[in-house]
Scaffold this active site. Sequence first.
Site, PDB file in Angstrom:
ATOM      1  N   LYS A  34       1.000  -1.310  -0.101  1.00  0.00           N
ATOM      2  CA  LYS A  34       0.072   0.062  -0.103  1.00  0.00           C
ATOM      3  C   LYS A  34       0.968   1.105  -0.149  1.00  0.00           C
ATOM      4  O   LYS A  34       2.004   1.059  -0.610  1.00  0.00           O
ATOM      5  CB  LYS A  34      -0.964   0.003   1.285  1.00  0.00           C
ATOM      6  N   HIS A  74      -8.410  -3.188  -6.587  1.00  0.00           N
ATOM      7  CA  HIS A  74      -8.041  -3.248  -5.115  1.00  0.00           C
ATOM      8  C   HIS A  74      -9.466  -2.306  -4.633  1.00  0.00           C
ATOM      9  O   HIS A  74      -9.613  -1.257  -5.228  1.00  0.00           O
ATOM     10  CB  HIS A  74      -6.951  -2.799  -4.554  1.00  0.00           C
ATOM     11  N   SER A 122      -6.560  -8.986   6.907  1.00  0.00           N
ATOM     12  CA  SER A 122      -6.104  -9.425   7.901  1.00  0.00           C
ATOM     13  C   SER A 122      -5.396 -10.676   8.129  1.00  0.00           C
ATOM     14  O   SER A 122      -5.652 -11.263   8.998  1.00  0.00           O
ATOM     15  CB  SER A 122      -7.352  -9.107   9.182  1.00  0.00           C
ATOM     16  N   GLY A 132      -7.518  -4.585   6.949  1.00  0.00           N
ATOM     17  CA  GLY A 132      -6.905  -3.763   7.981  1.00  0.00           C
ATOM     18  C   GLY A 132      -7.849  -3.335   9.302  1.00  0.00           C
ATOM     19  O   GLY A 132      -7.555  -2.529   9.820  1.00  0.00           O
ATOM     20  N   GLU A 151     -11.161 -10.333  -1.531  1.00  0.00           N
ATOM     21  CA  GLU A 151     -10.874  -9.527  -0.045  1.00  0.00           C
ATOM     22  C   GLU A 151     -11.977  -8.896   0.274  1.00  0.00           C
ATOM     23  O   GLU A 151     -12.478  -8.004  -0.065  1.00  0.00           O
ATOM     24  CB  GLU A 151      -9.731  -8.488  -0.316  1.00  0.00           C
TER      25      GLU A 151
HETATM   26  P1  13P Z   1      -4.604  -6.100   5.465  1.00  0.00           P
HETATM   27  O1  13P Z   1      -3.714  -7.546   5.432  1.00  0.00           O
HETATM   28  O2  13P Z   1      -3.722  -5.002   6.114  1.00  0.00           O
HETATM   29  O3  13P Z   1      -5.825  -6.271   6.180  1.00  0.00           O
HETATM   30  O4  13P Z   1      -4.826  -5.820   4.081  1.00  0.00           O
HETATM   31  C1  13P Z   1      -5.316  -6.468   3.185  1.00  0.00           C
HETATM   32  C2  13P Z   1      -5.269  -6.100   1.807  1.00  0.00           C
HETATM   33  O5  13P Z   1      -5.866  -5.145   1.481  1.00  0.00           O
HETATM   34  C3  13P Z   1      -4.150  -6.311   1.066  1.00  0.00           C
HETATM   35  O6  13P Z   1      -4.508  -6.093  -0.565  1.00  0.00           O
END
Ligand code: 13P
Length: 248
Positions: A12, A95, A213, A173, A167
Amino acid sequence: MARRRIIAGNWKMNKTPSEAVALCNELKDLVKNDAVDVVYCVPAIDIVPVAEAVKGTNVHVGAENFYIEDKGAFTGEISAPMLKEAGVEYVIIGHSERRDIFGENDILINQKVKKAFASGLTPIMCCGESLALRKAGTYKEWIARQIKWDLTDITADQVKTLVIAYEPIWAIGTGETATADQAEEVCKMIREIIADLYDQATADAVRIQYGGSMNAANAAELLSKPNIDGGLIGGASLKADFGQIVNA
Ligand code: 13P
């Protein structure tokens, strides 16, 4: 059919170029595993130093985004030929943060999937539902629609090399992971959608990741599920835990 596991970090908007190199060096020995495809999807400015830092290791470089034109007046954007020359092999497309914060829709996402394939980049194509859709019980229809739109005019041979990341937005997150059974339910459904849209051989070949997560503690259970072929990892990809996920 045995599919090769793919564990990808989505960094990110984290890590300056020097911090990125330091993280590559910290993880180098921890992510060694020849049975797994390991990918770091990193901010555009980190691509060149990261590609240099992982040279000669088992780590592949990915981008987090790109635009569908090769060059021209598109201020702030980065193109597929730029990524290719810098050593990028994978690119995240669709995403939920790009959809929700930057307004990307399925028409653009489909164009990006087409362009990635035409450019020799492997898309990591993301889908997933909001908490509201999960609670309303309509998440399966939503995800099916995303997949159909995003794969418009994509061939079976292309889909065989595609990576799809499921996802659920409510798990990103938040520290809240989908249970392994919840993740498997949707990843299995995605494979069935691919079988319907294409054929069983294509569905058997496409690799499906779970993201949201995922961490060192829950990775092994998620990855033990028959339709979960890997993970797309945000927060935990920025620390030593990532090595434990690669080797889970
Ligand atoms: P997290 O692992 O921080 O929850 O993020 C997942 C994500 O968006 C991966 O693209």
